[in-house]
Design an enzyme around this catalytic site. Structure first.
Site, PDB file in Angstrom:
ATOM      1  N   LYS A  24      11.014  -4.393   2.878  1.00 34.03           N
ATOM      2  CA  LYS A  24      10.190  -5.288   2.375  1.00 34.03           C
ATOM      3  C   LYS A  24      10.069  -5.350   0.490  1.00 34.03           C
ATOM      4  CE  LYS A  24       5.679  -4.967   0.612  1.00 34.03           C
ATOM      5  NZ  LYS A  24       4.600  -4.823  -0.826  1.00 34.03           N
ATOM      6  N   ASN A  25       9.962  -4.384   0.184  1.00 34.35           N
ATOM      7  CA  ASN A  25      10.161  -4.173  -1.188  1.00 34.35           C
ATOM      8  C   ASN A  25      11.832  -4.074  -1.964  1.00 34.35           C
ATOM      9  OD1 ASN A  25       7.386  -4.397  -2.041  1.00 34.35           O
ATOM     10  ND2 ASN A  25       7.053  -1.810  -2.130  1.00 34.35           N
ATOM     11  N   ARG A  95       2.966  -9.923  -6.013  1.00 31.25           N
ATOM     12  CA  ARG A  95       2.871  -9.160  -6.534  1.00 31.25           C
ATOM     13  C   ARG A  95       4.095  -9.583  -7.182  1.00 31.25           C
ATOM     14  NH1 ARG A  95      -0.374  -8.011 -10.324  1.00 31.25           N
ATOM     15  NH2 ARG A  95       0.970  -6.349 -11.846  1.00 31.25           N
ATOM     16  N   CYS A 119      -1.867  -7.167  -3.703  1.00 27.92           N
ATOM     17  CA  CYS A 119      -3.395  -5.793  -3.449  1.00 27.92           C
ATOM     18  C   CYS A 119      -3.614  -5.544  -4.898  1.00 27.92           C
ATOM     19  CB  CYS A 119      -2.633  -4.569  -2.682  1.00 27.92           C
ATOM     20  SG  CYS A 119      -1.694  -4.689  -0.943  1.00 27.92           S
ATOM     21  N   ARG A 124      -3.564  -3.620 -12.692  1.00 28.35           N
ATOM     22  CA  ARG A 124      -2.182  -3.877 -11.699  1.00 28.35           C
ATOM     23  C   ARG A 124      -1.940  -3.975 -13.596  1.00 28.35           C
ATOM     24  NH1 ARG A 124      -0.719  -4.655  -6.364  1.00 28.35           N
ATOM     25  NH2 ARG A 124       1.131  -4.316  -6.778  1.00 28.35           N
ATOM     26  N   PRO A 125      -1.716  -3.605 -14.707  1.00 25.36           N
ATOM     27  CA  PRO A 125      -0.759  -4.375 -15.789  1.00 25.36           C
ATOM     28  C   PRO A 125       0.047  -5.177 -15.691  1.00 25.36           C
ATOM     29  CG  PRO A 125      -1.118  -1.471 -15.855  1.00 25.36           C
ATOM     30  CD  PRO A 125      -1.824  -2.414 -14.816  1.00 25.36           C
ATOM     31  N   ILE A 126       1.155  -5.267 -17.231  1.00 29.66           N
ATOM     32  CA  ILE A 126       2.848  -5.720 -16.404  1.00 29.66           C
ATOM     33  C   ILE A 126       2.857  -5.556 -18.404  1.00 29.66           C
ATOM     34  CG2 ILE A 126       2.639  -7.255 -14.703  1.00 29.66           C
ATOM     35  CD1 ILE A 126       2.465  -9.429 -16.653  1.00 29.66           C
ATOM     36  N   ASP A 127       1.979  -4.538 -19.207  1.00 29.31           N
ATOM     37  CA  ASP A 127       2.297  -4.240 -20.527  1.00 29.31           C
ATOM     38  C   ASP A 127       4.426  -3.969 -20.358  1.00 29.31           C
ATOM     39  OD1 ASP A 127       1.316  -2.529 -19.427  1.00 29.31           O
ATOM     40  OD2 ASP A 127       1.856  -1.283 -20.779  1.00 29.31           O
ATOM     41  N   GLN A 128       4.986  -2.918 -19.335  1.00 32.29           N
ATOM     42  CA  GLN A 128       6.157  -2.515 -19.790  1.00 32.29           C
ATOM     43  C   GLN A 128       7.162  -3.615 -19.619  1.00 32.29           C
ATOM     44  OE1 GLN A 128       6.560   0.759 -21.100  1.00 32.29           O
ATOM     45  NE2 GLN A 128       4.256   0.249 -21.530  1.00 32.29           N
ATOM     46  N   ASP A 309       2.776   4.398  -0.916  1.00 31.44           N
ATOM     47  CA  ASP A 309       2.309   3.164   0.215  1.00 31.44           C
ATOM     48  C   ASP A 309       2.218   3.930   1.033  1.00 31.44           C
ATOM     49  OD1 ASP A 309       2.632   1.418  -2.135  1.00 31.44           O
ATOM     50  OD2 ASP A 309       4.380   1.076  -1.442  1.00 31.44           O
ATOM     51  N   ARG A 401       1.585  -9.528   5.434  1.00 37.63           N
ATOM     52  CA  ARG A 401       2.313  -9.974   4.277  1.00 37.63           C
ATOM     53  C   ARG A 401       3.796  -8.465   3.860  1.00 37.63           C
ATOM     54  NH1 ARG A 401      -0.536  -7.682  -0.649  1.00 37.63           N
ATOM     55  NH2 ARG A 401       1.912  -7.619  -1.285  1.00 37.63           N
TER      56      ARG A 401
HETATM   57  N1  EPU Z   1       2.349   0.022 -14.408  1.00 34.28           N
HETATM   58  C1  EPU Z   1       1.447   0.477 -16.214  1.00 34.28           C
HETATM   59  N2  EPU Z   1       2.551  -1.151 -17.191  1.00 34.28           N
HETATM   60  C2  EPU Z   1       3.382  -1.598 -15.897  1.00 34.28           C
HETATM   61  C3  EPU Z   1       3.342  -1.292 -14.666  1.00 34.28           C
HETATM   62  C4  EPU Z   1       2.769  -0.783 -14.293  1.00 34.28           C
HETATM   63  O1  EPU Z   1       0.478   0.600 -17.073  1.00 34.28           O
HETATM   64  O2  EPU Z   1       3.487  -2.481 -17.158  1.00 34.28           O
HETATM   65  C5  EPU Z   1       1.242   1.230 -14.022  1.00 34.28           C
HETATM   66  C6  EPU Z   1       0.771   0.301 -12.393  1.00 34.28           C
HETATM   67  O3  EPU Z   1      -0.641  -0.026 -13.544  1.00 34.28           O
HETATM   68  C7  EPU Z   1       0.690   1.662 -11.818  1.00 34.28           C
HETATM   69  C8  EPU Z   1       2.386   2.432 -11.718  1.00 34.28           C
HETATM   70  O4  EPU Z   1       2.701   1.787 -13.055  1.00 34.28           O
HETATM   71  O5  EPU Z   1      -0.577   2.698 -12.076  1.00 34.28           O
HETATM   72  C9  EPU Z   1       3.574   1.861 -10.944  1.00 34.28           C
HETATM   73  O6  EPU Z   1       2.881   0.730 -10.584  1.00 34.28           O
HETATM   74  P1  EPU Z   1       4.690   0.438 -10.397  1.00 34.28           P
HETATM   75  O7  EPU Z   1       5.157  -1.258 -12.019  1.00 34.28           O
HETATM   76  O8  EPU Z   1       5.676   1.139 -10.112  1.00 34.28           O
HETATM   77  O9  EPU Z   1       3.920  -0.457  -8.582  1.00 34.28           O
HETATM   78  P2  EPU Z   1       4.703  -2.365  -8.867  1.00 34.28           P
HETATM   79  O10 EPU Z   1       6.331  -2.954  -9.004  1.00 34.28           O
HETATM   80  O11 EPU Z   1       3.518  -3.308  -9.207  1.00 34.28           O
HETATM   81  C10 EPU Z   1       5.804  -1.266  -6.383  1.00 34.28           C
HETATM   82  C11 EPU Z   1       5.369  -1.674  -5.016  1.00 34.28           C
HETATM   83  C12 EPU Z   1       4.237  -1.199  -4.310  1.00 34.28           C
HETATM   84  C13 EPU Z   1       4.022   0.453  -4.595  1.00 34.28           C
HETATM   85  C14 EPU Z   1       4.489   0.713  -6.465  1.00 34.28           C
HETATM   86  C15 EPU Z   1       4.156   2.274  -6.614  1.00 34.28           C
HETATM   87  C16 EPU Z   1       6.150  -4.355  -4.628  1.00 34.28           C
HETATM   88  C17 EPU Z   1       6.533  -5.516  -5.004  1.00 34.28           C
HETATM   89  N3  EPU Z   1       5.730  -3.375  -4.628  1.00 34.28           N
HETATM   90  O12 EPU Z   1       4.509  -2.418  -7.248  1.00 34.28           O
HETATM   91  O13 EPU Z   1       4.106  -1.406  -2.916  1.00 34.28           O
HETATM   92  O14 EPU Z   1       2.863   0.576  -4.904  1.00 34.28           O
HETATM   93  O15 EPU Z   1       5.836  -0.129  -6.252  1.00 34.28           O
HETATM   94  O16 EPU Z   1       5.312   2.351  -5.684  1.00 34.28           O
HETATM   95  O17 EPU Z   1       7.227  -3.462  -4.838  1.00 34.28           O
HETATM   96  C18 EPU Z   1       3.261  -2.349  -0.806  1.00 34.28           C
HETATM   97  O18 EPU Z   1       4.058  -2.192  -0.588  1.00 34.28           O
HETATM   98  O19 EPU Z   1       1.948  -1.821  -0.295  1.00 34.28           O
HETATM   99  C19 EPU Z   1       2.847  -2.386  -2.256  1.00 34.28           C
HETATM  100  C20 EPU Z   1       2.111  -2.400  -3.205  1.00 34.28           C
END
Ligand code: EPU
Length: 433
Positions: A24-25, A95, A119, A124-128, A309, A401
């Site tokens: 999926k990812n 997401r 989820c 779930r911030p996107i600051d980075q 996950d 999903r």
């Molecule tokens: N984070 C920040 N700032 C940012 C982005 C992330 O502080 O700008 C923090 C998050 O709050 C979290 C950590 O960094 O604490 C990791 O977040 P990450 O960005 O790695 O997560 P994501 O990309 O939103 C993906 C997977 C998730 C999986 C996470 C962690 C996808 C579409 N989703 O999410 O998968 O839990 O990586 O491995 O790739 C799932 O498949 O069930 C799922 C939720």
């Protein structure tokens, strides 16, 4: 109103073979990645799940031509897309829709889309992501529910970007944006997940110049253009891990096929520690269990650590162990929302912030429960497969999903699980799945 449920008559060990689908990812990142190619791409091994269907629908909505050319193969033609036109409702459903920002930015120098959904694990911030886009020379405007990214004034220029935390999403989004930027971008403290590597392999096959994916320093040398390519998505390590745990939990004996065993090493290691037999082959793994399960401690971490996950699924297994296990969540703030549902089936778990203390020896009892998110839903299925009697799981759209034909795959391994459509509360009518 119609609603779908899973109905499970548990108590049967899983046996036989289960084949793993595309990841999926990876799939969602690569689908949005095709925007950068301005060409026709053939993407193979796309799983039949709603996150993939929704990603393809977003691309179609901005003008991509999409054709299903095989069971799991799609032709995606992004030559005539119009940036900034993705519909709010579709983007909010998932997401990974935020990859449209990096991809549109990389191709057009600007992007506009709604805030993503996905989820609920707390904030779930996107600051980075934003920090990365800014470092490449973009202006960001966040107006209510939309994000606007614009680098049209000076174009995108490579930069050194240090991630303040390890984030899959921001690593991928910056890779997408930087592929066609002028000069070199270096992402430091990058995520090392197999899907980051898979996306880099897809982009490189399309003419990008990315090195270091899979390590914590990724170097992207901007190129002028990408071209079309045929590319197959890697197998889903979380789907594999879910079935590995299901086989162990039911005291079964299953061959999980079409996997990359290296990607599930952290899961295999924990199963072995619990006393499960794990036999590794080139592209499959056999999981079997006859004896009791040992208590363990697990901490979820970015790859190659134990995946967040797999937190809920592993929790079910820990409920069955002898003694008290601990499960510490190292990625998300609020990943334990499923615990209340597991308690309805007899689990004895205490949650304190990001730590769960799990009393073993649970005899799961069948109950009506809910999937509170995707992986939580998978955990409820595993508990239902173990419990004697009839477990009904609601809100299974979360599960759909991310798991292709999960009921059918489990039935192939001897489970009694059906997808049923419920009309009102009294009228239950099974449908094929
Ligand atoms: N984070 C920040 N700032 C940012 C982005 C992330 O502080 O700008 C923090 C998050 O709050 C979290 C950590 O960094 O604490 C990791 O977040 P990450 O960005 O790695 O997560 P994501 O990309 O939103 C993906 C997977 C998730 C999986 C996470 C962690 C996808 C579409 N989703 O999410 O998968 O839990 O990586 O491995 O790739 C799932 O498949 O069930 C799922 C939720």
């Amino acid at each position: 109103m119609e609603m779908e449920k899973f109905v499970i008559n548990g108590g049967k060990p899983l046996t036989g073979e289960i084949e793993i689908s595309g990841m999926k990812n990876s799939a969602v990142a690569i689908i949005f990645g095709t925007i950068l190619t301005e060409d026709k791409c053939i993407i193979e091994n796309l799983p039949d799940i709603s996150d993939v269907a929704d990603s393809l629908a977003i691309l179609a909505s901005i003008g991509a031509k999409i054709k299903r050319v095989g069971k799991t193969t799609y032709e995606i033609d992004t030559r005539k897309i119009k940036p900034g036109s993705s519909p709010y409702e579709l983007v909010r459903k998932m997401r990974a829709s935020y990859y449209i920002l990096g991809a549109e930015l990389g191709r057009f120098g600007k992007a506009h889309a709604a805030y993503p959904g996905g989820c609920d694990f707390g904030t779930r911030p996107i600051d980075q992501h934003i920090k990365g886009f800014e470092a490449l020379g973009s202006k960001i405007d966040v107006e209510s529910a939309y994000i606007d990214v614009d680098a049209t004034e000076h174009g995108l220029t490579g930069a050194n970007i240090y991630m303040d935390c390890v984030t899959v999403g921001a690593t991928i989004n910056i890779m997408l944006a930087a592929c066609r930027a002028k000069g070199i971008t270096v992402i430091d403290n990058a995520a090392r997940e197999p899907h980051v590597v898979d996306l880099a392999n897809f982009l490189n096959a399309s003419g990008a110049n990315i090195t270091g994916a899979g390590t914590d320093v990724i170097k992207i040398k901007g190129v002028e253009k990408l071209h079309g390519v045929t590319y197959a998505v890697i197998p889903d390590m979380i789907e594999a891990g879910t079935f590995m745990v299901a086989a162990a939990a039911t005291g079964g004996n299953c061959l999980i096929t079409n996997i990359i065993p290296k990607h599930v090493e952290s899961i295999s290691a924990k199963l072995i520690e619990m006393g499960v037999d794990v036999e590794e082959f080139d592209d499959s793994i056999r999981i079997s269990r006859n004896g009791p399960l040992n208590k363990i401690s697990v901490k979820t971490l970015p790859y190659p650590g134990f995946p967040t996950d797999m937190n809920p699924q592993m929790c079910v297994l820990m409920c069955l162990a002898n003694g008290v296990s601990t499960l510490s969540e190292g990625v998300w703030d609020n990943r334990f929302r499923y615990v209340e549902e597991l308690k309805l089936m007899g689990a004895k778990i205490k949650v304190d912030g990001k730590l769960a203390v799990i009393e073993g020896g649970t005899v799961f009892s069948a109950a009506p429960v809910k999937a509170v998110d995707l992986r939580a839903g998978a955990a409820m299925i595993i508990a239902g497969l173990v419990a004697n009697g009839r477990t009904e799981i609601e809100n299974i759209y979360h599960i759909q999903r991310g798991y292709e034909n999960i009921a059918e795959k489990l039935r192939g391994a001897g489970a009694d699980i059906k997808l049923v459509t419920v009309i009102d509360d009294s009228d239950t009518m099974p449908i094929a799945n």
